[in-house]
Design a protein around this motif. Structure first.
Motif, PDB file in Angstrom:
ATOM      1  N   PRO A 129       6.006 -69.931 -58.048  1.00 17.41           N
ATOM      2  CA  PRO A 129       4.817 -70.633 -57.660  1.00 17.41           C
ATOM      3  C   PRO A 129       5.250 -71.598 -56.433  1.00 17.41           C
ATOM      4  O   PRO A 129       6.114 -72.139 -56.210  1.00 17.41           O
ATOM      5  CB  PRO A 129       4.350 -71.416 -58.611  1.00 17.41           C
ATOM      6  N   LEU A 130       4.278 -71.739 -55.453  1.00 12.49           N
ATOM      7  CA  LEU A 130       4.461 -72.380 -54.064  1.00 12.49           C
ATOM      8  C   LEU A 130       4.296 -73.834 -54.474  1.00 12.49           C
ATOM      9  O   LEU A 130       3.364 -74.288 -55.431  1.00 12.49           O
ATOM     10  CB  LEU A 130       3.791 -71.706 -53.166  1.00 12.49           C
ATOM     11  N   ASP A 131       4.918 -74.858 -53.787  1.00 13.25           N
ATOM     12  CA  ASP A 131       4.609 -76.250 -53.904  1.00 13.25           C
ATOM     13  C   ASP A 131       3.773 -76.576 -52.853  1.00 13.25           C
ATOM     14  O   ASP A 131       4.162 -76.537 -51.525  1.00 13.25           O
ATOM     15  CB  ASP A 131       5.945 -76.972 -53.770  1.00 13.25           C
ATOM     16  N   LEU A 132       2.652 -77.110 -53.038  1.00 11.32           N
ATOM     17  CA  LEU A 132       1.592 -77.732 -52.037  1.00 11.32           C
ATOM     18  C   LEU A 132       2.191 -78.502 -50.929  1.00 11.32           C
ATOM     19  O   LEU A 132       1.856 -78.570 -49.733  1.00 11.32           O
ATOM     20  CB  LEU A 132       0.302 -77.983 -52.527  1.00 11.32           C
ATOM     21  N   ASN A 133       3.077 -79.369 -51.599  1.00 12.29           N
ATOM     22  CA  ASN A 133       3.453 -80.462 -50.694  1.00 12.29           C
ATOM     23  C   ASN A 133       4.871 -80.385 -50.058  1.00 12.29           C
ATOM     24  O   ASN A 133       5.516 -81.247 -49.378  1.00 12.29           O
ATOM     25  CB  ASN A 133       3.493 -81.736 -51.635  1.00 12.29           C
ATOM     26  N   ARG A 134       5.279 -79.011 -50.149  1.00 11.81           N
ATOM     27  CA  ARG A 134       6.661 -78.470 -49.434  1.00 11.81           C
ATOM     28  C   ARG A 134       6.608 -77.490 -48.600  1.00 11.81           C
ATOM     29  O   ARG A 134       7.446 -76.804 -47.975  1.00 11.81           O
ATOM     30  CB  ARG A 134       7.804 -78.321 -50.766  1.00 11.81           C
ATOM     31  N   VAL A 155      -1.007 -78.650 -42.729  1.00 11.42           N
ATOM     32  CA  VAL A 155       0.235 -79.773 -42.672  1.00 11.42           C
ATOM     33  C   VAL A 155       0.002 -80.902 -42.019  1.00 11.42           C
ATOM     34  O   VAL A 155       0.326 -82.099 -42.632  1.00 11.42           O
ATOM     35  CB  VAL A 155       1.252 -78.967 -41.882  1.00 11.42           C
ATOM     36  N   GLN A 156      -1.152 -81.063 -40.999  1.00  8.66           N
ATOM     37  CA  GLN A 156      -1.410 -82.340 -40.626  1.00  8.66           C
ATOM     38  C   GLN A 156      -2.292 -83.163 -41.518  1.00  8.66           C
ATOM     39  O   GLN A 156      -2.062 -84.305 -41.720  1.00  8.66           O
ATOM     40  CB  GLN A 156      -2.342 -82.123 -39.322  1.00  8.66           C
ATOM     41  N   TYR A 157      -3.410 -82.643 -42.359  1.00  6.14           N
ATOM     42  CA  TYR A 157      -3.717 -83.377 -43.349  1.00  6.14           C
ATOM     43  C   TYR A 157      -2.941 -83.762 -44.623  1.00  6.14           C
ATOM     44  O   TYR A 157      -2.822 -85.033 -44.869  1.00  6.14           O
ATOM     45  CB  TYR A 157      -4.901 -82.173 -44.099  1.00  6.14           C
ATOM     46  N   ARG A 158      -1.913 -83.076 -44.956  1.00  2.00           N
ATOM     47  CA  ARG A 158      -1.010 -83.642 -45.973  1.00  2.00           C
ATOM     48  C   ARG A 158      -0.210 -84.580 -45.320  1.00  2.00           C
ATOM     49  O   ARG A 158       0.244 -85.662 -46.026  1.00  2.00           O
ATOM     50  CB  ARG A 158      -0.106 -82.279 -46.408  1.00  2.00           C
ATOM     51  N   GLN A 159       0.245 -84.714 -43.803  1.00  2.00           N
ATOM     52  CA  GLN A 159       0.890 -85.846 -43.494  1.00  2.00           C
ATOM     53  C   GLN A 159       0.135 -86.913 -43.380  1.00  2.00           C
ATOM     54  O   GLN A 159       0.751 -88.215 -43.708  1.00  2.00           O
ATOM     55  CB  GLN A 159       1.434 -85.357 -41.869  1.00  2.00           C
ATOM     56  N   ILE A 160      -1.025 -86.929 -42.905  1.00  2.00           N
ATOM     57  CA  ILE A 160      -1.881 -88.010 -42.736  1.00  2.00           C
ATOM     58  C   ILE A 160      -2.413 -88.779 -44.148  1.00  2.00           C
ATOM     59  O   ILE A 160      -2.413 -89.849 -44.246  1.00  2.00           O
ATOM     60  CB  ILE A 160      -3.159 -87.643 -42.011  1.00  2.00           C
ATOM     61  N   ALA A 165      -2.833 -83.347 -54.275  1.00  2.00           N
ATOM     62  CA  ALA A 165      -2.601 -83.682 -56.060  1.00  2.00           C
ATOM     63  C   ALA A 165      -2.836 -82.397 -56.789  1.00  2.00           C
ATOM     64  O   ALA A 165      -1.974 -81.901 -57.712  1.00  2.00           O
ATOM     65  CB  ALA A 165      -3.515 -84.734 -56.523  1.00  2.00           C
ATOM     66  N   SER A 166      -3.516 -81.518 -56.307  1.00  2.00           N
ATOM     67  CA  SER A 166      -3.946 -80.036 -56.840  1.00  2.00           C
ATOM     68  C   SER A 166      -4.356 -79.135 -55.497  1.00  2.00           C
ATOM     69  O   SER A 166      -4.672 -79.345 -54.640  1.00  2.00           O
ATOM     70  CB  SER A 166      -5.067 -80.375 -58.118  1.00  2.00           C
ATOM     71  N   VAL A 167      -4.395 -78.003 -56.272  1.00  2.00           N
ATOM     72  CA  VAL A 167      -5.053 -76.702 -55.358  1.00  2.00           C
ATOM     73  C   VAL A 167      -6.500 -77.091 -54.893  1.00  2.00           C
ATOM     74  O   VAL A 167      -6.805 -76.838 -53.605  1.00  2.00           O
ATOM     75  CB  VAL A 167      -4.922 -75.208 -56.019  1.00  2.00           C
ATOM     76  N   LYS A 168      -7.314 -77.653 -55.519  1.00  2.00           N
ATOM     77  CA  LYS A 168      -8.719 -78.206 -55.425  1.00  2.00           C
ATOM     78  C   LYS A 168      -8.656 -79.207 -54.202  1.00  2.00           C
ATOM     79  O   LYS A 168      -9.717 -79.230 -53.308  1.00  2.00           O
ATOM     80  CB  LYS A 168      -9.447 -78.745 -56.504  1.00  2.00           C
ATOM     81  N   LYS A 182      -9.886 -69.250 -53.255  1.00  2.00           N
ATOM     82  CA  LYS A 182      -9.757 -68.257 -54.520  1.00  2.00           C
ATOM     83  C   LYS A 182      -8.556 -67.318 -53.820  1.00  2.00           C
ATOM     84  O   LYS A 182      -7.982 -66.885 -54.882  1.00  2.00           O
ATOM     85  CB  LYS A 182     -11.117 -67.570 -54.502  1.00  2.00           C
ATOM     86  N   GLN A 183      -8.691 -66.958 -52.915  1.00  2.00           N
ATOM     87  CA  GLN A 183      -7.579 -65.958 -52.151  1.00  2.00           C
ATOM     88  C   GLN A 183      -6.046 -66.556 -52.403  1.00  2.00           C
ATOM     89  O   GLN A 183      -5.226 -65.954 -52.923  1.00  2.00           O
ATOM     90  CB  GLN A 183      -7.793 -65.693 -50.572  1.00  2.00           C
ATOM     91  N   ILE A 184      -6.088 -67.756 -52.421  1.00  3.27           N
ATOM     92  CA  ILE A 184      -4.609 -68.462 -52.263  1.00  3.27           C
ATOM     93  C   ILE A 184      -4.144 -69.430 -53.557  1.00  3.27           C
ATOM     94  O   ILE A 184      -3.171 -69.669 -53.585  1.00  3.27           O
ATOM     95  CB  ILE A 184      -4.212 -69.254 -51.018  1.00  3.27           C
ATOM     96  N   GLY A 185      -5.294 -69.434 -54.238  1.00  2.00           N
ATOM     97  CA  GLY A 185      -5.166 -70.254 -55.430  1.00  2.00           C
ATOM     98  C   GLY A 185      -3.973 -69.835 -56.471  1.00  2.00           C
ATOM     99  O   GLY A 185      -3.293 -70.463 -56.969  1.00  2.00           O
ATOM    100  N   ASN A 186      -3.865 -68.640 -56.812  1.00  2.00           N
ATOM    101  CA  ASN A 186      -2.820 -67.939 -57.602  1.00  2.00           C
ATOM    102  C   ASN A 186      -1.435 -68.281 -57.072  1.00  2.00           C
ATOM    103  O   ASN A 186      -0.608 -67.827 -57.885  1.00  2.00           O
ATOM    104  CB  ASN A 186      -3.288 -66.675 -57.766  1.00  2.00           C
ATOM    105  N   TYR A 187      -1.406 -68.553 -56.100  1.00  3.31           N
ATOM    106  CA  TYR A 187       0.251 -68.681 -55.507  1.00  3.31           C
ATOM    107  C   TYR A 187       0.474 -69.918 -56.132  1.00  3.31           C
ATOM    108  O   TYR A 187       1.752 -70.362 -55.600  1.00  3.31           O
ATOM    109  CB  TYR A 187       0.252 -68.689 -54.096  1.00  3.31           C
ATOM    110  N   PHE A 188      -0.161 -70.938 -56.376  1.00  5.88           N
ATOM    111  CA  PHE A 188       0.275 -72.237 -56.819  1.00  5.88           C
ATOM    112  C   PHE A 188       0.456 -72.550 -58.328  1.00  5.88           C
ATOM    113  O   PHE A 188      -0.736 -71.796 -58.817  1.00  5.88           O
ATOM    114  CB  PHE A 188      -0.662 -73.307 -56.056  1.00  5.88           C
ATOM    115  N   PRO A 189       1.023 -73.354 -58.804  1.00  3.11           N
ATOM    116  CA  PRO A 189       0.965 -73.580 -60.358  1.00  3.11           C
ATOM    117  C   PRO A 189      -0.359 -74.358 -60.593  1.00  3.11           C
ATOM    118  O   PRO A 189      -0.860 -75.051 -59.672  1.00  3.11           O
ATOM    119  CB  PRO A 189       2.166 -74.509 -60.694  1.00  3.11           C
ATOM    120  N   THR A 190      -0.941 -73.780 -61.666  1.00  2.00           N
ATOM    121  CA  THR A 190      -2.082 -74.540 -62.216  1.00  2.00           C
ATOM    122  C   THR A 190      -1.784 -75.911 -62.851  1.00  2.00           C
ATOM    123  O   THR A 190      -0.803 -76.224 -63.422  1.00  2.00           O
ATOM    124  CB  THR A 190      -2.784 -73.641 -63.190  1.00  2.00           C
ATOM    125  N   GLN A 191      -2.667 -77.015 -62.540  1.00  8.47           N
ATOM    126  CA  GLN A 191      -2.262 -78.323 -62.970  1.00  8.47           C
ATOM    127  C   GLN A 191      -3.277 -78.782 -64.065  1.00  8.47           C
ATOM    128  O   GLN A 191      -4.444 -78.387 -64.229  1.00  8.47           O
ATOM    129  CB  GLN A 191      -2.524 -79.163 -61.663  1.00  8.47           C
TER     130      GLN A 191
END
Length: 191
Positions: A129-134, A155-160, A165-168, A182-191
Motif C-alpha cells: 500500500p502507498l503512504d499518502l504522506n510519503r 504535494v502542495q496541499y500536504r506541505q501547507i 490523515a486518511s484517503v478521504k 474511488k479510482q485511487i482509494g484502493n492503493y492506500f491502506p484502509t484506516q
C-alpha cells in the motif's frame, strides 16, 4: 517388455511426485489478490517487504519480520568478504514496507547504508500500500486519473496543511472528486 514397464513405473512415480510438489501448501487466491509466492502481506502487519541493493551478495526484494533494523538485513545479505567489514554499529529504526536499503563501501573497511522509498510503481507491483504522506509528485502522477497538475496540487496541499490523515482527506484538494477518489482509494491502506 520388462524395461518398458520399468520406465512406465518410473514415469508414473515422477508424475505423482510432481503433482504433490505443485499442490503442496498452495492456497487458492481469488483474482486480484497477492502473488502466491509472497503470501498476502497487505493485511499482515507482522512482515515488511524491502528491496536490498548495492554491495550485497544477493540483491532483491525480501520479506522480514516487523521490527527488524538494517543491521539484520545487512548480515543476511552480505557476502563473506564484506561481512567482515567493521563500522559504527548502532540500532536503526525498524524497517517499513516499501523501503530500499542500499549498502555501499565507505572506505576503511566500513559500510554505509542509505534508506530510501521505493517508487509508487514498484510498490504497486509488489502489492505494498502507498503512504499518502510519503508520495512524491512523480508517484502521484503514476496513479490513474492524476496528471502533473493535480499531482503538484496534492504535494502542495500536504506541505501547507501538514499531511493527510486518511484517503478521504484527498477530497479537500481541488480536482479530486468522488470518482477519482474511488479510482485511487484502493492503493492506500484502509484506516
Amino acid at each position: 517388455m520388462i524395461e518398458r514397464c520399468r520406465r512406465f513405473i518410473i514415469w508414473l512415480a515422477m508424475a505423482a511426485f510432481s503433482v504433490v510438489l505443485l499442490c503442496k501448501e498452495r492456497g487458492v487466491y481469488p483474482e486480484g489478490d497477492a502473488a502466491s509466492f509472497l503470501g498476502d502481506t497487505r493485511e499482515d502487519s507482522s512482515w515488511v517487504m524491502v528491496r536490498v541493493s548495492g554491495m550485497v551478495e544477493k540483491p532483491g526484494v525480501y520479506l522480514f519480520r516487523t521490527g527488524v533494523g538494517t543491521e539484520i538485513v545487512t548480515k543476511m545479505t552480505l557476502s563473506g568478504d564484506v561481512a567482515n567489514y567493521s563500522g559504527p554499529h548502532h540500532v536503526s529504526p525498524p524497517l517499513r514496507s516499501g523501503e530500499v536499503i542500499e549498502v555501499f563501501e565507505k572506505g576503511d573497511k566500513s559500510l554505509g547504508i542509505i534508506r530510501e522509498e521505493m517508487s509508487a510503481e514498484e510498490k504497486l507491483l509488489l502489492g505494498i500500500p502507498l503512504d499518502l504522506n510519503r508520495m512524491t509528485q512523480s508517484d502521484w502522477e503514476y496513479l490513474p486519473g492524476i496528471g502533473e497538475g493535480l499531482a503538484k496540487k496534492l504535494v502542495q496541499y500536504r506541505q501547507i496543511n501538514g499531511g493527510f490523515a486518511s484517503v478521504k482527506d484527498l477530497n479537500r484538494v481541488p480536482g479530486i472528486g468522488n470518482v477519482r477518489l474511488k479510482q485511487i482509494g484502493n492503493y492506500f491502506p484502509t484506516q
